[in-house]
Scaffold this active site. Structure first.
Site, mmCIF file in Angstrom:
data_model
loop_
_atom_site.group_PDB
_atom_site.id
_atom_site.type_symbol
_atom_site.label_atom_id
_atom_site.label_comp_id
_atom_site.label_asym_id
_atom_site.label_seq_id
_atom_site.Cartn_x
_atom_site.Cartn_y
_atom_site.Cartn_z
ATOM 1 N N PRO A 1 7.656 -8.382 -2.214
ATOM 2 C CA PRO A 1 8.194 -9.631 -2.762
ATOM 3 C C PRO A 1 7.105 -10.394 -3.523
ATOM 4 O O PRO A 1 5.979 -10.491 -3.052
ATOM 5 C CB PRO A 1 8.633 -10.417 -1.524
ATOM 6 C CG PRO A 1 8.723 -9.422 -0.430
ATOM 7 C CD PRO A 1 7.743 -8.335 -0.764
ATOM 8 N N GLU A 2 7.438 -10.924 -4.698
ATOM 9 C CA GLU A 2 6.492 -11.757 -5.431
ATOM 10 C C GLU A 2 6.789 -13.222 -5.107
ATOM 11 O O GLU A 2 7.721 -13.528 -4.359
ATOM 12 C CB GLU A 2 6.563 -11.413 -6.924
ATOM 13 C CG GLU A 2 6.286 -9.910 -7.130
ATOM 14 C CD GLU A 2 5.911 -9.488 -8.544
ATOM 15 O OE1 GLU A 2 5.387 -10.313 -9.310
ATOM 16 O OE2 GLU A 2 6.134 -8.307 -8.871
ATOM 17 N N LYS B 1 2.411 -15.495 -1.585
ATOM 18 C CA LYS B 1 3.271 -14.558 -0.868
ATOM 19 C C LYS B 1 3.383 -14.882 0.617
ATOM 20 O O LYS B 1 3.925 -14.099 1.384
ATOM 21 C CB LYS B 1 2.727 -13.139 -1.066
ATOM 22 C CG LYS B 1 2.752 -12.725 -2.546
ATOM 23 C CD LYS B 1 2.167 -11.345 -2.749
ATOM 24 C CE LYS B 1 2.257 -10.956 -4.223
ATOM 25 N NZ LYS B 1 1.672 -9.635 -4.490
ATOM 26 N N ASN C 1 3.215 -6.965 -9.075
ATOM 27 C CA ASN C 1 3.127 -5.958 -10.122
ATOM 28 C C ASN C 1 4.043 -6.220 -11.309
ATOM 29 O O ASN C 1 3.695 -5.923 -12.450
ATOM 30 C CB ASN C 1 3.439 -4.584 -9.517
ATOM 31 C CG ASN C 1 2.663 -3.489 -10.202
ATOM 32 O OD1 ASN C 1 1.707 -3.765 -10.914
ATOM 33 N ND2 ASN C 1 3.102 -2.260 -10.006
ATOM 34 N N ARG D 1 -2.210 0.403 -7.958
ATOM 35 C CA ARG D 1 -0.866 -0.013 -8.374
ATOM 36 C C ARG D 1 -0.629 0.421 -9.815
ATOM 37 O O ARG D 1 -1.568 0.536 -10.606
ATOM 38 C CB ARG D 1 -0.722 -1.547 -8.276
ATOM 39 C CG ARG D 1 -0.996 -2.120 -6.892
ATOM 40 C CD ARG D 1 0.021 -1.681 -5.851
ATOM 41 N NE ARG D 1 1.389 -2.054 -6.184
ATOM 42 C CZ ARG D 1 1.922 -3.246 -5.924
ATOM 43 N NH1 ARG D 1 1.208 -4.199 -5.356
ATOM 44 N NH2 ARG D 1 3.182 -3.499 -6.252
#
Ligand code: ZN
Length: 338
Positions: free
Chosen positions: A2-3, A52, A235, A328
């Site tokens: 989750p962002e 976050k 990301n 990533r």
């Protein structure tokens, strides 16, 4: 993972439906039994997200800190808020979703005004009488699940902590962090985090962000995801923000022009606000109404470069590149972001 927008939305769910009423705190799975006992029976007086991480303050001064990590999720049921975007993205085009869509004009507008419209039409399901039977999962995505049959529902799976009021329940599964903190510990945790546009003065946040980026030799693409530099970017937002700025992802932070660093911060302020309002990471501006609906409904129509390896850049047609950076996947256009 989750962002930041997701975590802010979860904090708002607690703010609306769990504050100022006694909360029964348990750990059905058992792993958080001691922590739950420290909070059980108290009222939540504040719900905050920083990047976050989420912090719930209880009326005796202790806090619950939660970091969902990659696998964590909250399952809400009872009197909870399901907004128009979530309802419609779920294929439940009921009255709620219709209100969300018909409020928009026919002219093409930026994501900014649309986000505001949607926020204004968020549907609070509070009612008198028995708790509602709605069930909503909130993590990276939000999903309306089948209604519960009775309230409160039995915990499903390994529930680390259950927060239960007369009217609403929240079950947490699979978090990276779930712990009780004192006010001093909360302060220490937050002090290590970079600025979040929705916490404190964004102008102060901008100065902190600019100072942190401009002294580091690290590629800007890594700095944007470093939670000590700026909070909440993951990301998807990272890739999209760098494209929006037409910035080469590999440029060392200290070599990125200051006006670009400032523009990146201001873009994060804007995108996070839209994300919190809509629940979606909408990163393309000035879409036609039809394209806006497509973007809301489908990830493939939502982004400039994220998850578009090999597909033509929407601006120049060059195939989008992907490379692993810091473990990533990083997506960018080699021409627009040369
Ligand atoms: Zn391009």
């Amino acid at each position: 993972m989750p962002e930041g927008h997701s975590v802010h939305r979860i904090a708002r769910q607690f703010e609306r439906h769990f504050e100022h009423t006694p909360v029964a705190v348990t750990s059905p799975q058992g792993r958080f039994a001691a922590g739950a006992a420290q909070l059980d029976g108290h009222e939540i007086v504040r719900s905050e997200a920083v990047g976050k991480q989420m912090f719930l303050e209880f009326d005796h001064g202790l806090w619950l800190r939660v970091h969902l990590g990659i696998y964590g999720a909250w399952d809400f049921a009872g009197d909870i808020t399901v907004d128009a975007t979530t309802a419609s993205a779920n294929g439940r085009m009921g009255q709620t979703a219709m209100r969300g869509t018909e409020s928009r004009g026919t002219e093409s507008r930026g994501t900014e005004s649309r986000g505001t419209d949607l926020a204004a039409h968020e549907d609070s399901l509070s009612s008198m009488g028995a708790p509602r039977l709605t069930r909503l999962r909130m993590s990276e995505q939000e999903k309306v699940e089948d209604d519960i049959e009775s309230f409160p529902p039995e915990p499903i799976g390994a529930v680390r902590v259950r927060l239960l009021t007369d009217r609403a329940v929240a079950d947490l599964r699979g978090p990276t962090a779930c712990e009780v903190q004192t006010p001093e510990q909360v302060d220490a945790t937050i002090a290590k985090l970079g600025p979040d546009p929705l916490v404190g003065d964004p102008a102060v946040g901008e100065e902190r962000f600019v100072a942190a980026v401009r002294k580091k030799p690290t590629p800007i693409a890594l700095l944007l995801m470093d939670q000590a530099v700026v909070s909440g970017i993951g990301n998807v937002y990272r890739a999209e923000m760098l494209f929006r700025a037409r910035q080469n992802p590999f440029t060392p932070g200290k070599e990125v022009r200051e006006e670009v660093v400032r523009a990146l911060w201001r873009d994060w302020v804007k995108l996070l606000t839209i994300g919190v309002a809509t629940g979606q990471m909408l990163t393309m501006d000035d879409l036609s109404d039809a394209d806006y609906q497509k973007a809301l409904a489908s990830r493939a129509d939502r982004h400039w470069v994220y998850h578009r390896t090999g597909e033509p850049c929407r601006v120049c047609g060059t195939p989008i590149l992907m490379q692993e950076l810091g473990g990533r996947k990083l997506y960018w256009c080699p021409v627009d972001q040369a």
